[in-house]
Design an enzyme around this catalytic site. Structure first.
Site, short mmCIF file in Angstrom:
data_model
loop_
_atom_site.label_atom_id
_atom_site.label_comp_id
_atom_site.label_asym_id
_atom_site.label_seq_id
_atom_site.Cartn_x
_atom_site.Cartn_y
_atom_site.Cartn_z
NE ARG A 2 -2.89 58.33 43.62
CZ ARG A 2 -2.63 57.05 43.53
NH1 ARG A 2 -1.50 56.57 43.95
NH2 ARG A 2 -3.50 56.24 43.00
NE ARG A 6 4.90 56.76 43.21
CZ ARG A 6 4.34 55.81 43.93
NH1 ARG A 6 4.93 55.39 45.02
NH2 ARG A 6 3.21 55.27 43.57
NE ARG A 15 9.40 62.90 49.13
CZ ARG A 15 8.63 61.82 49.06
NH1 ARG A 15 7.80 61.67 48.06
NH2 ARG A 15 8.67 60.89 49.98
CG ASP A 51 -1.54 63.15 48.97
OD1 ASP A 51 -1.12 62.47 48.02
OD2 ASP A 51 -2.48 62.77 49.70
CE1 TYR A 129 -6.56 56.31 51.39
CE2 TYR A 129 -7.41 58.29 50.34
CZ TYR A 129 -6.70 57.11 50.26
OH TYR A 129 -6.13 56.73 49.09
O1 CP3 Z 1 1.36 63.87 40.22
C1 CP3 Z 1 1.54 64.74 41.05
O2 CP3 Z 1 2.62 64.90 41.64
C2 CP3 Z 1 0.39 65.67 41.37
C3 CP3 Z 1 0.18 65.86 42.79
C4 CP3 Z 1 -0.67 64.81 43.47
C5 CP3 Z 1 -0.20 63.89 44.47
N1 CP3 Z 1 -1.28 63.25 45.01
C6 CP3 Z 1 1.20 63.69 44.90
C7 CP3 Z 1 1.60 62.33 45.38
C8 CP3 Z 1 -2.05 64.63 43.35
C9 CP3 Z 1 -3.01 65.30 42.39
C10 CP3 Z 1 -2.42 63.65 44.34
C11 CP3 Z 1 -3.81 63.26 44.59
C12 CP3 Z 1 -4.10 62.06 45.38
N2 CP3 Z 1 -3.43 61.55 46.47
C13 CP3 Z 1 -5.24 61.26 45.16
C14 CP3 Z 1 -6.31 61.54 44.14
C15 CP3 Z 1 -5.92 61.15 42.77
C16 CP3 Z 1 -5.80 59.68 42.53
O3 CP3 Z 1 -4.71 59.26 42.18
O4 CP3 Z 1 -6.80 58.96 42.66
C17 CP3 Z 1 -5.20 60.20 46.12
C18 CP3 Z 1 -6.19 59.08 46.26
C19 CP3 Z 1 -4.07 60.42 46.94
C20 CP3 Z 1 -3.62 59.63 48.14
C21 CP3 Z 1 -2.28 59.04 47.88
N3 CP3 Z 1 -1.11 59.75 47.97
C22 CP3 Z 1 -1.97 57.72 47.47
C23 CP3 Z 1 -2.96 56.62 47.26
C24 CP3 Z 1 -0.57 57.68 47.27
C25 CP3 Z 1 0.28 56.53 46.76
C26 CP3 Z 1 0.97 55.80 47.85
C27 CP3 Z 1 2.02 54.87 47.26
O5 CP3 Z 1 3.19 55.11 47.52
O6 CP3 Z 1 1.65 53.92 46.57
C28 CP3 Z 1 -0.05 58.95 47.59
C29 CP3 Z 1 1.36 59.38 47.55
C30 CP3 Z 1 1.68 60.42 46.55
N4 CP3 Z 1 0.97 61.59 46.34
C31 CP3 Z 1 2.82 60.44 45.70
C32 CP3 Z 1 2.79 61.64 44.97
C33 CP3 Z 1 3.80 62.16 43.99
C34 CP3 Z 1 3.91 59.39 45.69
C35 CP3 Z 1 4.86 59.72 46.79
C36 CP3 Z 1 6.17 58.99 46.58
O7 CP3 Z 1 6.24 57.80 46.88
O8 CP3 Z 1 7.14 59.64 46.14
#
Ligand code: CP3
Length: 319
Positions: A2, A6, A15, A51, A129
């Site tokens: 995740r 970014r 994005r 996600d 969640y």
């Molecule tokens: O790295 C990648 O792009 C792979 C794809 C991916 C995303 N989310 C894209 C994403 C994967 C594998 C995830 C999994 C995910 N999402 C998890 C499990 C893995 C982990 O990290 O524990 C969890 C808990 C989530 C839920 C989630 N989505 C969170 C907590 C957040 C962060 C929010 C923040 O802005 O702080 C996201 C957003 C997210 N998912 C982003 C990405 C690329 C960031 C979006 C952005 O701001 O551009």
């Protein structure tokens, strides 16, 4: 992991102006974002840009991802009636999953011989969640529900297993070469609670791809005490976070389970010699396991210098 995207300027540019979940559900955009880090860093596999809450959105749950916060629900799910309302949304059919299948198929075609890792959230993390209504530190409301009303908890986690399993299966059927289940918040549980109240639903989620020719990876954070239980729900590979050295993880797993991990994301911001020594140590310890997929012990911090990631991949290839 995740947030990998970014740290990339090309990701932020693409994005701009598009909400996170809308980007995930746009097959063309999701595919392009998936390819960006592969092109730049020369990694050996891609992870699909999506996600863990995408299947909730596709099922009709009111959820969005707030920048800097994470997934936020329109309303928390806390009662038997709330769970019944989730069931009333109906199953996640292939038609509803079409944007995901199409995004994966496009990506696999563009990747050529580079494999794509599909993924989904584990039922506990999704339920956390849903019950909390958003991110929380100790998942108190979810942990209360599992004991206060175990039947509703079982229904909720079983529903979550169904939708997340359907999401994972759709990715594999569309061409993903591996299936990773993320139980990011399982570390807030002790082994007894995990085994009694979470493992059955995680088994159900991984069973959704058991008949397909694909390896299943299971990852959590803060799960050093849960590694054996997390393997035993049906994982072929156990992902280890940055807290536990891989030789010790291998010992705990009886020396028979391939591992994934576990470079500490914090060290991406340290001077190169410090990071290099750490990576060499991770690789050396991982050699004791029957297999080792080198990656990070959790997500890439958004302010990471992308050139450090490129250099890190080259270092690992050299080893
Ligand atoms: O790295 C990648 O792009 C792979 C794809 C991916 C995303 N989310 C894209 C994403 C994967 C594998 C995830 C999994 C995910 N999402 C998890 C499990 C893995 C982990 O990290 O524990 C969890 C808990 C989530 C839920 C989630 N989505 C969170 C907590 C957040 C962060 C929010 C923040 O802005 O702080 C996201 C957003 C997210 N998912 C982003 C990405 C690329 C960031 C979006 C952005 O701001 O551009």
């Amino acid at each position: 992991m995740r947030q990998a995207g970014r740290s990339l300027p090309e990701y932020r540019a693409l994005r701009a102006g598009t909400a996170m979940l809308d980007a995930c559900l746009d097959p063309e955009m999701a595919s392009e974002i998936t390819l960006q880090p592969v092109r730049r860093h020369d990694v050996d596999a891609a992870i699909f840009f999506s996600d863990i809450v995408v299947p909730l959105r596709l099922a009709g749950v009111d959820v969005e991802i707030k920048p800097g916060v994470g997934p936020v629900m329109g309303a928390p799910v806390r009662t038997a009636a709330d769970v019944a309302a989730l069931r009333d949304l109906g199953p996640l059919t292939p038609e509803r999953l079409a944007p995901v299948s199409e995004g994966v198929a496009r990506t696999v075609a563009a990747l050529g011989s580079t494999p794509l890792i599909g993924f989904a959230g584990a039922p506990f993390t999704l339920a956390a969640y849903l019950v909390e209504g958003g991110p929380s530190r100790d998942h108190l409301a979810a942990r209360t529900l599992m004991h206060a009303d175990p039947e509703t908890w079982r229904d909720l986690t079983s529903w979550a297993a169904e939708v997340t399993g359907a999401f994972l299966r759709a990715q594999v059927l569309a061409g993903a070469s591996a299936a990773q289940l993320f139980d990011s918040w399982a570390g807030s549980l002790g082994l007894a609670d995990y085994t009694a109240h979470v493992a059955p639903a995680s088994t159900q989620a991984l069973a959704a791809v058991a008949d397909l020719d694909v390896r299943r990876v299971h990852f959590g954070t803060g799960t050093s005490e849960l590694l054996v239980a997390m393997r035993d729900v049906g994982a072929d590979v156990v992902g280890v976070d940055y807290r536990l050295p891989l030789d010790e993880a291998n010992r705990r797993l009886g020396g028979r389970t391939p591992l994934q991990g576990n470079i500490d994301p914090a060290l991406l911001g340290a001077p190169w010699p410090v990071l290099e020594a750490h990576v060499r140590d991770v690789v050396a310890r991982g050699e004791q396991a029957p297999g080792h997929v080198v990656n990070l012990g959790h997500g890439v911090p958004p302010d990471t210098d992308p050139d450090v990631l490129t250099r890190l991949v080259a270092l690992v290839h050299g080893l």
